[in-house]
Design a protein around this motif. Structure first.
Motif, PDB file in Angstrom:
ATOM      1  N   VAL A 184       5.899   5.172  -2.537  1.00 61.59           N
ATOM      2  CA  VAL A 184       4.969   6.107  -2.810  1.00 61.59           C
ATOM      3  C   VAL A 184       4.325   5.482  -4.066  1.00 61.59           C
ATOM      4  N   LYS A 202      12.800  12.344  -4.182  1.00 63.91           N
ATOM      5  CA  LYS A 202      11.997  11.243  -5.027  1.00 63.91           C
ATOM      6  C   LYS A 202      13.163  10.489  -5.671  1.00 63.91           C
ATOM      7  N   GLN A 261      10.760   4.268   1.913  1.00 66.50           N
ATOM      8  CA  GLN A 261       9.117   4.522   1.939  1.00 66.50           C
ATOM      9  C   GLN A 261       8.480   4.334   0.415  1.00 66.50           C
ATOM     10  N   LYS A 276       0.764  -1.276  -0.018  1.00 70.19           N
ATOM     11  CA  LYS A 276       0.095   0.115   0.139  1.00 70.19           C
ATOM     12  C   LYS A 276       1.020   1.154   0.109  1.00 70.19           C
ATOM     13  N   ASP A 277       0.232   2.373  -0.357  1.00 72.16           N
ATOM     14  CA  ASP A 277       1.079   3.559  -0.373  1.00 72.16           C
ATOM     15  C   ASP A 277       1.437   4.025   1.113  1.00 72.16           C
ATOM     16  N   SER A 278       2.913   4.443   1.137  1.00 72.90           N
ATOM     17  CA  SER A 278       3.367   4.811   2.418  1.00 72.90           C
ATOM     18  C   SER A 278       4.107   3.606   3.134  1.00 72.90           C
ATOM     19  N   ASP A 279       3.802   2.296   2.557  1.00 77.86           N
ATOM     20  CA  ASP A 279       4.367   1.273   3.082  1.00 77.86           C
ATOM     21  C   ASP A 279       5.979   1.331   3.140  1.00 77.86           C
ATOM     22  N   LEU A 280       6.683   0.710   4.157  1.00 80.11           N
ATOM     23  CA  LEU A 280       8.213   0.839   4.247  1.00 80.11           C
ATOM     24  C   LEU A 280       8.723  -0.463   3.673  1.00 80.11           C
ATOM     25  N   LEU A 302      12.315   9.189   4.470  1.00 79.65           N
ATOM     26  CA  LEU A 302      11.468   9.734   5.635  1.00 79.65           C
ATOM     27  C   LEU A 302      12.234  10.890   5.999  1.00 79.65           C
ATOM     28  N   LYS A 310      11.076   6.981  -1.551  1.00 81.07           N
ATOM     29  CA  LYS A 310      11.527   8.176  -0.942  1.00 81.07           C
ATOM     30  C   LYS A 310      12.081   8.069   0.373  1.00 81.07           C
TER      31      LYS A 310
END
Length: 236
Positions: free
Chosen positions: A195, A216, A193, A174-178, A208, A206
């Motif tokens: 995106v 980016k 992370q 999912k978006d923002s998963d590490l 943190l 990206k």
């Protein structure tokens, strides 16, 4: 006449197109396609071929796996398999290093070993640099890494221990998963992370740390997923 490079031989055979027609389809110059036929397709060229013809990027570059990208139904089944624990993405040729769900400890691997997890190089006991307590949410193939550098501060400081779950498919993210990934020809893995944009090609990585010089980073399409970071163990 020199032989066609294997990457382009695959593309020509799968698409059924001549070089000039292929160049037109992917909006590339005929000269570029000619050069790829001799030396191998570029990463950008491979991504364009993957996008236009629905081919697997990994297959275009390496010949591994199936030529076609999985359908939506296939992807949904993959996600179900992951959720049910029946999908084992451990690459062929890798060897678990003290990977046992019955053990109360998890091996801490080197970053080079973590990068090898996404290809066919074996991971052995020589790659274990320590141990950390096993969290309850980690599978028997899970492992740990010690954070290097400051790109993921302030949440993750150098020498923090992070837990990596390799039994996670790309399409379950999912978006923002590490995530921990291995990119291009780098031997070391990378922790960043994820995106997610509108399409698979829009995925990128990206840091943190808001003060990090590069916000980016590499597109996810140029990287292999090693695993999802599911927690950390801080030592004081």
């Amino acid at each position: 006449m020199s032989a066609t490079h294997p990457t382009m031989a695959r593309v020509f055979e799968q698409t059924g197109l001549e070089p000039s027609a292929l160049a037109l389809k992917i909006n590339a110059s005929p000269q570029n396609v000619t050069n790829w036929s001799k030396r191998g397709i570029s990463k950008k060229g491979a991504m364009d071929v993957s996008r236009v013809f629905g081919l697997s990027l990994d297959w275009v570059l390496t010949g591994a796996g199936e030529p076609k990208k999985p359908s939506r139904d296939d992807l949904m089944q993959q996600i179900k398999d992951i959720e049910n624990g029946s999908n084992n993405p451990t690459p062929q040729g890798t060897v678990g290093a003290r990977m046992s769900s019955s053990s109360s400890m998890v091996p801490i691997l080197s970053w080079v070993a973590a990068g090898s997890w996404s290809n066919t190089e074996p991971v052995t006991m020589d790659d274990v640099i320590g141990e950390a307590p096993r969290p309850p949410n980690l599978s028997k193939l899970g492992f740990a890494l010690r954070v290097q550098g400051r790109s993921m501060m302030p949440e993750f400081k150098p020498d923090d221990v992070i837990y990596v779950e390799p039994q996670t498919g790309l399409f379950a993210l999912k978006d923002s998963d590490l995530v921990v990934v291995q990119c291009n020809d780098d031997k070391d893995a990378t922790f960043k992370q994820l995106v997610i944009g509108e399409t698979y090609e829009d995925m990128y990585l990206k840091p943190l740390n808001p003060d990090w010089h590069e916000q980016k980073m590499l597109p996810m399409g140029e990287c292999n997923l090693v695993g999802k970071v599911v927690g950390k163990y801080a030592e004081y």
